[in-house]
Design a protein around this motif. Structure first.
Motif, PDB file in Angstrom:
ATOM      1  N   ILE A 282      56.976  64.297  42.440  1.00 19.23           N
ATOM      2  CA  ILE A 282      57.990  63.294  42.100  1.00 19.23           C
ATOM      3  C   ILE A 282      58.883  63.798  40.980  1.00 19.23           C
ATOM      4  O   ILE A 282      60.124  63.721  41.052  1.00 19.23           O
ATOM      5  N   ILE A 286      63.032  63.624  40.647  1.00 18.14           N
ATOM      6  CA  ILE A 286      63.479  62.261  40.371  1.00 18.14           C
ATOM      7  C   ILE A 286      64.648  62.192  39.393  1.00 18.14           C
ATOM      8  O   ILE A 286      65.545  61.353  39.542  1.00 18.14           O
ATOM      9  N   TRP A 294      63.904  54.478  43.908  1.00 22.62           N
ATOM     10  CA  TRP A 294      63.190  55.649  44.430  1.00 22.62           C
ATOM     11  C   TRP A 294      62.212  55.131  45.477  1.00 22.62           C
ATOM     12  O   TRP A 294      61.489  54.168  45.243  1.00 22.62           O
ATOM     13  N   THR A 296      58.993  55.733  48.084  1.00 25.90           N
ATOM     14  CA  THR A 296      57.842  56.577  48.405  1.00 25.90           C
ATOM     15  C   THR A 296      57.487  56.524  49.882  1.00 25.90           C
ATOM     16  O   THR A 296      56.520  57.145  50.309  1.00 25.90           O
ATOM     17  N   VAL A 348      57.354  56.325  38.500  1.00 27.43           N
ATOM     18  CA  VAL A 348      58.763  56.033  38.748  1.00 27.43           C
ATOM     19  C   VAL A 348      59.349  55.203  37.611  1.00 27.43           C
ATOM     20  O   VAL A 348      60.480  55.439  37.159  1.00 27.43           O
ATOM     21  N   LYS A 353      63.275  53.850  36.930  1.00 28.79           N
ATOM     22  CA  LYS A 353      63.674  53.493  38.292  1.00 28.79           C
ATOM     23  C   LYS A 353      62.715  52.471  38.894  1.00 28.79           C
ATOM     24  O   LYS A 353      61.611  52.250  38.386  1.00 28.79           O
ATOM     25  N   LEU A 355      60.579  51.320  42.267  1.00 31.86           N
ATOM     26  CA  LEU A 355      59.939  51.911  43.438  1.00 31.86           C
ATOM     27  C   LEU A 355      60.126  51.020  44.666  1.00 31.86           C
ATOM     28  O   LEU A 355      60.102  49.787  44.571  1.00 31.86           O
TER      29      LEU A 355
END
Length: 908
Positions: A282, A286, A294, A296, A348, A353, A355
């Protein structure tokens, strides 16, 4: 992800639930009158109050940014100026100045609006001698500039008034599958411009995979998307579909099960050292992304569909891991998955950010709960239903699982699958609702307080091809997204529609056009009607004209092959539709019209190739030519000129050309046929609207008598056919829309003075063919865009009373022929650009109830071709708006069609 969703597609077909994959076009809503004073934008303005002076953009127009907001708005003002320059050819100066210094023609950008209802994305637009765009945020002001651009697209004058405009939902976007392929910089920039132009603000891309994005591409995309206020969300699949991570760390594969490819793509995060790898993966990427989100992924972990093995409980390490991490002996194997997503969320959030994760693996079991600040992307509610969470479960603050922000990514309405499933812009415009989600067991609806947690909606474009299907090209994908993006933009912005009619919305889309700065990415520029014919080797040859006036030729590599040779330029300065026919030696000959009015011809060589040049055989030609073979098997050509119809014929089979003007002229394409007597009969509509016939004085003589007037009031192109008795018949549209039919009294004899009106409201060029039982069959488009079918009651006789509607929503004229089993087959362009296909279910019988689509995004004014190839399979070709020619071919004689990617040989 998508290859497993294709398995779902097959299962849904078996279960009779395929409608979840291919939306069915719904009936058009009752048209609503467009408010005369309300400017046309997509999406429509939320509120508009007419009044004040009109605004006119001119050579002295400027963009003023109020000095207090120059830091926030200057870059956007510069982008706005660039877009205006692309749109109008005039680049306004950008100045920091107060609105009080504005003069007529200026556009002012400012912040500080006290209107709280505008939110972060709304704005006001005050139109008078100047335009003032005021917002609470820079994004809101930028959205206002997009409305101004759309209004300037249609006119440099904007009516006076005031708009208040805001979005009902915060997010409107598209996901582009970058795993199996790459896209050019221009392609990406076009998409981002288009999203911004429609006030759409979200673009999702796959970060890694077999293809993924390079670091250079990431830097370019992040900068360009920021410039246009589009949030770029990368998705790094973890723990599922972890292709790239497992390529470098194969020891962390969950299971190497050949019967379950998903476990080979699943990352086993329970193994020692796994979590450190996750963090490093990540953090490797990132901070390259300035956006707020972001993803996953986390979909389809271990299995899909969900009623198949394995389950979390089939892997004992998950339960041990969950109990160890939580310290709770009641923790289940599923809790390990939830713990992992919360772990990724913590990483994250360290980078500022939010997720996101897909919903399909989330369940209503276990002791752990997903972190409330993780946003859910909802695409399907899988089985077993008793364990899955509904959209209401995810969003309802009162639910133990709820309180999450939820994005509508419904598979049934918002999925584009390359080669398998198209988006339905009509259905999106008419019926899509952000609060409603699809599911295998029906629809789920979000209600009450939970609706406040709905983010909006996003289209998904998956680019893995279906089994046995070709991938769509990048240009095809962009064209297929164009109308759905506009429909979704309107529905998710949530403003009152300007019209309830999707057909009227199509007109609005055409008025608004594409975003300023859009550039052509296709290497091919075909624009004309393809023409096809078999050569002596039984290989299909295809000709098509390009926007630059070249005539391109290509042919099948083998008889019946869907492979085509590289293109060859066999003519230049070509316009209109050429004619192509095989001569008595088996070689193909074309005739075509040039932009300077010459009629040129070319002939295939003995090896199947063509010479690069073309020979002029007539000047002063004003329309498309027609090729036929006379009774001596010489090729003959009929072409309209400025004052006559010219008839040219070879001096001998495969010889030179000579010709003469016939004693008539025409305003449209003439028609010609060899009558039962062996004489060539030419029919044309003269400048006075009369249908006239001119016949050879003797078979093969090339000399013609005086014209005979058959009927008057004609305005369309003639279609001529021989009936079962070899009588010459004609079909033509009158000025009042009546489709008139006339005929010879007897084969080779005089014309019957009577005519028959077969259709009252015809709108296009009819198509005529002989049925297997010898009856003429007529197909024609009406003013109501319906496809009408009529046939003779008996061969060579009158017509069955009444008319049958075979299809609706047409945007072009039908083409019809017989297949290898003598069943009639037709292709026709639909109003939305689809090429559809129908055929008789039996010889001389009824037509298939449905229609299959063969191609998309067809050029509106180019007809398709439909020809039997050398193996007895029908092949249809049609030109797309992005310059390619689609090639659709029957899998077997008289069978269903399969579409090849494109006739790639026509790319140049």
């Amino acid at each position: 992800m998508i290859k497993h969703r294709r398995l779902l597609a097959a299962l849904l077909v078996c279960l009779g639930l395929a409608a979840l994959l291919t939306p069915i076009a719904t009936a058009t809503a009752t048209p609503v009158a467009i408010a005369a004073a309300k400017p046309v934008t997509i999406p429509a303005l939320q509120e508009w109050t007419a009044g004040g002076r009109p605004y006119t953009f001119g050579a002295s127009s400027r963009i003023l940014v109020e000095p207090d907001h120059a830091g926030a708005l200057s870059a956007d003002a510069t982008t706005f100026a660039e877009d205006i320059a692309d749109l109008t050819g005039r680049r306004p100066a950008v100045l920091a100045a107060s609105r009080h210094s504005a003069r007529a023609g200026d556009i002012v950008l400012t912040l500080g609006s006290p209107d709280a209802a505008l939110g972060e994305q709304g704005y006001t637009m005050t139109v008078d001698a100047t335009v003032v765009l005021a917002a609470r945020t820079a994004t809101g002001a930028f959205h206002g500039t997009r409305s101004v651009l759309q209004l300037l697209r249609t006119s440099t004058t904007i009516p006076g008034g005031t708009a208040r405009d805001w979005s009902q939902y915060p997010e409107r976007g598209v996901l582009i599958d970058t795993v199996p392929r790459g896209y050019s910089k221009d392609w990406w920039h076009n998409l981002i411009r288009e999203l911004s132009y429609l006030k759409m603000n979200q673009l999702d891309v796959a970060l890694l995979g077999p293809r993924g994005l390079t670091k250079a591409e990431i830097l370019d995309l992040t900068a360009f998307s920021e410039k246009y206020h589009v949030n770029l969300t990368p998705w790094l699949s973890m723990p599922s579909h972890a292709f790239d991570t497992l390529r470098r760390h194969p020891e962390y594969r969950l299971a190497n099960d050949p019967d379950n490819p998903l476990t080979r793509e699943a990352f086993d995060f329970t193994k020692p050292g796994a979590l450190e790898i996750v963090r490093s993966e990540i953090e490797r990427w990132i901070d390259l992304f300035p956006g707020r989100t972001w993803s996953t992924g986390a979909d389809e972990y271990m299995k899909f569909p969900y009623w198949l093995a394995p389950t979390f409980d089939d892997f004992p390490q998950f339960k041990r891991f969950a109990q160890e991490k939580t310290g709770n002996p009641a923790a289940t194997s599923y809790d390990a998955y939830v713990w992992f997503l919360n772990y990724v969320n913590s990483i994250v959030k360290e980078h500022g950010k939010t997720l996101r994760a897909w919903n399909d693996t989330l369940q209503s079991t276990g002791v752990l709960r997903l972190d409330k600040d993780i946003e859910i992307e909802f695409w399907i509610r899988p089985y077993p239903v008793e364990k899955t969470l509904t959209p209401q479960d995810h969003t309802d603050p009162a639910s133990s699982f709820g309180g999450h922000k939820l994005l509508n990514a419904s598979m049934g309405e918002l999925y584009y699958d390359s080669g398998l499933n198209l988006l339905d812009p009509r259905g999106l415009y008419n019926t899509f609702d952000v609060t409603r989600f699809n599911a295998l067991n029906g629809r789920d609806v979000v209600t009450g307080e939970a609706t406040k947690n709905l983010l909006g909606a996003r289209l998904q474009a998956w680019m893995y091809s279906a089994p046995g299907k070709p991938d769509d090209t990048n240009e095809e994908l962009a064209a297929n997204l164009e109308r759905p993006l506009r429909s979704l933009a309107q529905k998710v912005w949530g403003s009152p529609k300007l019209t309830g009619s999707y057909d009227e919305f199509i007109t609005m889309m055409e008025d608004v056009g594409q975003a300023p700065g859009w550039v052509r990415t296709s290497k091919s520029d075909a624009v004309g009607t393809p023409v096809t014919a078999l050569d002596a080797d039984r290989r299909l040859n295809s000709l098509v004209t390009t926007a630059s006036g070249r005539l391109l030729q290509s042919r099948q590599t083998e008889p019946g092959s869907f492979g085509w040779t590289s293109p060859q330029v066999i003519g230049t300065k070509i316009t209109g539709t050429p004619a192509l026919r095989r001569d008595v030696t088996g070689r193909l000959v074309f005739v075509a019209r040039t932009t300077d009015g010459r009629l040129v011809t070319g002939r295939q060589g003995a090896d199947g190739s063509w010479s690069a040049g073309a020979t002029t055989i007539r000047t002063g030609v004003t329309g498309d030519p027609v090729l036929l073979a006379d009774s001596l098997q010489r090729l003959a050509v009929v072409a309209p000129t400025a004052g006559a119809v010219w008839y040219g014929v070879q001096t001998a089979p495969a010889g030179h050309w000579s010709g003469s003007d016939l004693a008539t002229s025409t305003t449209s394409t003439p028609s010609a046929v060899v009558a039962a007597s062996g004489k060539v009969t030419v029919l044309a509509v003269d400048p006075d609207g009369r249908v006239v016939a001119v016949e050879e004085s003797a078979a093969g003589s090339g000399r013609f008598g005086s014209p005979v007037v058959l009927t008057d009031g004609a305005s369309g192109d003639l279609v001529v056919a021989l009936d079962n008795d070899k009588k010459v018949t004609y079909f033509v549209r009158r000025e009042n829309g009546q489709l008139v039919h006339g005929w010879q009294r007897e084969p080779g004899g005089p014309w019957d003075p009577a005519t028959a009106v077969l259709v009252e409201d015809s709108a296009g060029r009819p198509a005529v063919a002989l049925d297997a039982d010898g009856r003429l069959t007529l197909l024609v488009r009406t003013t109501a865009q319906q496809l009408i079918h009529r046939r003779q009651a008996v061969a060579g006789g009158g017509w069955v009373p009444g008319q049958e509607v075979l299809y609706g929503d047409l945007g072009g004229d039908p083409v019809v022929t017989t297949d290898a089993q003598d069943k009639l087959t037709l292709v026709v362009r639909r109003n939305d650009g689809l090429l559809i296909h129908k055929q008789q279910t039996a010889l001389g019988g009824a037509w298939s109830p449905g229609a299959a689509f063969l191609a998309t995004n067809l050029v509106p004014n180019a007809a398709p071709a439909l020809t039997l190839d050398g193996t007895g399979r029908l092949t249809s070709q049609a030109t797309a708006t992005f310059g390619y020619v689609f090639n659709a071919y029957q899998k077997e004689p008289s069978g269903s069609f399969s579409r090849s990617l494109v006739v790639g040989a026509l790319e140049s």
